[in-house]
Design a protein around this motif. Structure first.
Motif, mmCIF file in Angstrom:
data_model
loop_
_atom_site.group_PDB
_atom_site.id
_atom_site.type_symbol
_atom_site.label_atom_id
_atom_site.label_comp_id
_atom_site.label_asym_id
_atom_site.label_seq_id
_atom_site.Cartn_x
_atom_site.Cartn_y
_atom_site.Cartn_z
ATOM 1 N N ASP A 186 11.504 -10.256 1.456
ATOM 2 C CA ASP A 186 10.915 -11.380 2.185
ATOM 3 C C ASP A 186 10.506 -11.011 3.604
ATOM 4 N N ARG A 187 10.608 -9.726 3.932
ATOM 5 C CA ARG A 187 10.218 -9.313 5.280
ATOM 6 C C ARG A 187 8.723 -9.526 5.478
ATOM 7 N N GLY A 188 8.369 -10.130 6.590
ATOM 8 C CA GLY A 188 6.960 -10.322 6.905
ATOM 9 C C GLY A 188 6.442 -9.219 7.810
ATOM 10 N N ILE A 189 5.178 -8.902 7.674
ATOM 11 C CA ILE A 189 4.518 -7.936 8.550
ATOM 12 C C ILE A 189 3.387 -8.662 9.265
ATOM 13 N N THR B 12 0.003 -9.640 10.859
ATOM 14 C CA THR B 12 -1.344 -9.246 10.430
ATOM 15 C C THR B 12 -1.992 -8.254 11.394
ATOM 16 N N ASN B 13 -1.593 -8.298 12.677
ATOM 17 C CA ASN B 13 -2.199 -7.357 13.618
ATOM 18 C C ASN B 13 -1.687 -5.933 13.419
ATOM 19 N N ALA B 14 -0.722 -5.753 12.489
ATOM 20 C CA ALA B 14 -0.232 -4.411 12.160
ATOM 21 C C ALA B 14 -0.866 -3.869 10.884
ATOM 22 N N PHE B 15 -1.644 -4.706 10.195
ATOM 23 C CA PHE B 15 -2.218 -4.268 8.919
ATOM 24 C C PHE B 15 -3.131 -3.055 9.083
ATOM 25 N N ASP B 16 -3.865 -2.993 10.209
ATOM 26 C CA ASP B 16 -4.804 -1.879 10.361
ATOM 27 C C ASP B 16 -4.104 -0.562 10.664
ATOM 28 N N MET B 17 -2.769 -0.585 10.782
ATOM 29 C CA MET B 17 -2.019 0.659 10.929
ATOM 30 C C MET B 17 -1.767 1.314 9.574
ATOM 31 N N MET B 18 -1.928 0.538 8.485
ATOM 32 C CA MET B 18 -1.653 1.101 7.164
ATOM 33 C C MET B 18 -2.828 0.975 6.203
ATOM 34 N N ALA B 19 -3.898 0.317 6.615
ATOM 35 C CA ALA B 19 -5.021 0.113 5.699
ATOM 36 C C ALA B 19 -6.327 0.060 6.480
ATOM 37 N N LYS B 20 -7.418 0.254 5.754
ATOM 38 C CA LYS B 20 -8.744 0.169 6.356
ATOM 39 C C LYS B 20 -9.735 -0.281 5.294
ATOM 40 N N GLY B 21 -10.915 -0.670 5.725
ATOM 41 C CA GLY B 21 -11.975 -1.033 4.799
ATOM 42 C C GLY B 21 -11.609 -2.186 3.888
ATOM 43 N N GLU B 22 -11.943 -2.050 2.611
ATOM 44 C CA GLU B 22 -11.705 -3.123 1.646
ATOM 45 C C GLU B 22 -10.220 -3.422 1.483
ATOM 46 N N ASN C 250 -4.415 -11.559 1.628
ATOM 47 C CA ASN C 250 -3.255 -11.626 0.723
ATOM 48 C C ASN C 250 -2.047 -11.008 1.427
ATOM 49 N N SER C 251 -1.615 -11.643 2.493
ATOM 50 C CA SER C 251 -0.591 -11.056 3.357
ATOM 51 C C SER C 251 0.742 -10.840 2.644
ATOM 52 N N LYS C 252 0.997 -11.571 1.553
ATOM 53 C CA LYS C 252 2.257 -11.385 0.833
ATOM 54 C C LYS C 252 2.330 -10.019 0.150
ATOM 55 N N MET C 253 1.182 -9.351 0.010
ATOM 56 C CA MET C 253 1.164 -8.024 -0.598
ATOM 57 C C MET C 253 1.456 -6.922 0.416
ATOM 58 N N ALA C 254 1.586 -7.282 1.681
ATOM 59 C CA ALA C 254 1.709 -6.267 2.729
ATOM 60 C C ALA C 254 2.983 -5.441 2.578
ATOM 61 N N ILE C 255 4.111 -6.080 2.272
ATOM 62 C CA ILE C 255 5.368 -5.339 2.217
ATOM 63 C C ILE C 255 5.379 -4.374 1.033
ATOM 64 N N LEU D 85 15.561 -6.599 -2.498
ATOM 65 C CA LEU D 85 14.769 -5.486 -1.981
ATOM 66 C C LEU D 85 13.446 -5.319 -2.718
ATOM 67 N N MET D 86 12.411 -4.987 -1.959
ATOM 68 C CA MET D 86 11.184 -4.444 -2.524
ATOM 69 C C MET D 86 11.340 -2.930 -2.499
ATOM 70 N N VAL D 87 11.308 -2.303 -3.656
ATOM 71 C CA VAL D 87 11.532 -0.864 -3.780
ATOM 72 C C VAL D 87 10.265 -0.208 -4.314
ATOM 73 N N SER D 88 9.867 0.892 -3.695
ATOM 74 C CA SER D 88 8.727 1.669 -4.181
ATOM 75 C C SER D 88 9.154 3.110 -4.403
ATOM 76 N N VAL D 89 8.703 3.675 -5.512
ATOM 77 C CA VAL D 89 9.018 5.062 -5.877
ATOM 78 C C VAL D 89 7.711 5.775 -6.213
ATOM 79 N N SER D 90 7.531 6.950 -5.629
ATOM 80 C CA SER D 90 6.358 7.776 -5.915
ATOM 81 C C SER D 90 6.828 9.160 -6.333
ATOM 82 N N TRP D 91 6.076 9.802 -7.205
ATOM 83 C CA TRP D 91 6.448 11.144 -7.646
ATOM 84 C C TRP D 91 5.204 11.957 -7.961
#
Length: 229
Positions: A117-120, A122-132, A140-145, A184-190
């Protein structure tokens, strides 16, 4: 230690445990660290210990080293003379939880988690994304976390950390899965592993092998000659 269901793919172990004042044989010495920083670090390393025990690896023969970009990886201690491939590792912490991920040898892994439920802002979105992607997050700010944790997991799996700009990460180009586990929102990459850092023992073993190839009479060890009677 609480195990979480891993994504489909190579063998993985995903776990979490509450952050607490604790010690770990795998912990680093962090001079002038705050009590919170020490608790975060030591809890993550203690969780790694528990995960390695679950993986049935000998803790007393292992150490955690770092790459030039400070990505942690497992290595056999000098002197144990073992060179079997080791699992890839990733550690994280957020809020009250430490998280850890292991993956079978031959792969690298990254894990990140944040309170779901952590919010980010909106003025920080451009630190992690660009363009479309940036336009999508603004609408869709709920997708930010989820986006943030997924990109941090990718940075760790690539062993680059912030040397890989999150704005340049297109998540469709990576193996990354996000899921909610309790709070928790958990993300795993491999990914498939790149070149492994070499140890002094690796270099010595290779040099010995080359010497043996070049000289059939080459020997290692005591010079005592036994006469068979």
């Amino acid at each position: 230690m609480e195990l979480m269901d891993p994504p489909s793919g190579p063998r993985m172990l995903i776990a979490r445990m509450p952050i607490a004042d604790c010690l770990s044989v795998l912990a680093e010495d962090i001079p002038r660290a705050t009590a919170k920083r020490l608790a975060d670090h030591n809890s993550g390393r203690l969780l790694l210990e528990k995960c390695l025990e679950h993986w049935e690896l000998p803790i007393d023969s292992l150490e955690v080293l770092r790459t030039e970009h400070r990505a942690p990886y497992l290595s056999w201690l000098n002197g144990v003379w073992r060179n079997e491939p080791l699992p890839g590792i990733s550690i994280g912490h957020s809020g009250d939880w430490a998280v850890c991920a292991l993956i079978e040898p031959g792969y690298w892994i990254g894990i990140d988690a944040e309170p779901k439920d952590r919010g980010i802002q909106t003025n920080a979105f451009d630190m992690m994304a660009k363009g479309e992607e940036l336009d999508f997050l603004i609408g869709n700010s709920k997708m930010a976390i989820e986006t943030w944790t997924a990109k941090e997991a990718v940075q760790k799996a690539e062993k680059l950390g912030m040397h890989l700009n999150p704005r340049d990460i297109n998540l469709t180009e990576y193996n990354v899965e996000s899921f909610i586990h309790d709070d928790l929102m958990v993300s795993v990459s491999w990914r498939e592993a790149g070149d492994a850092p070499r140890s002094a023992e690796d270099d010595l073993l290779d040099a010995t092998l080359e010497a043996m190839k070049d000289n059939p009479n080459f020997s290692v060890g005591c010079k005592t000659t036994r006469n068979n009677v």
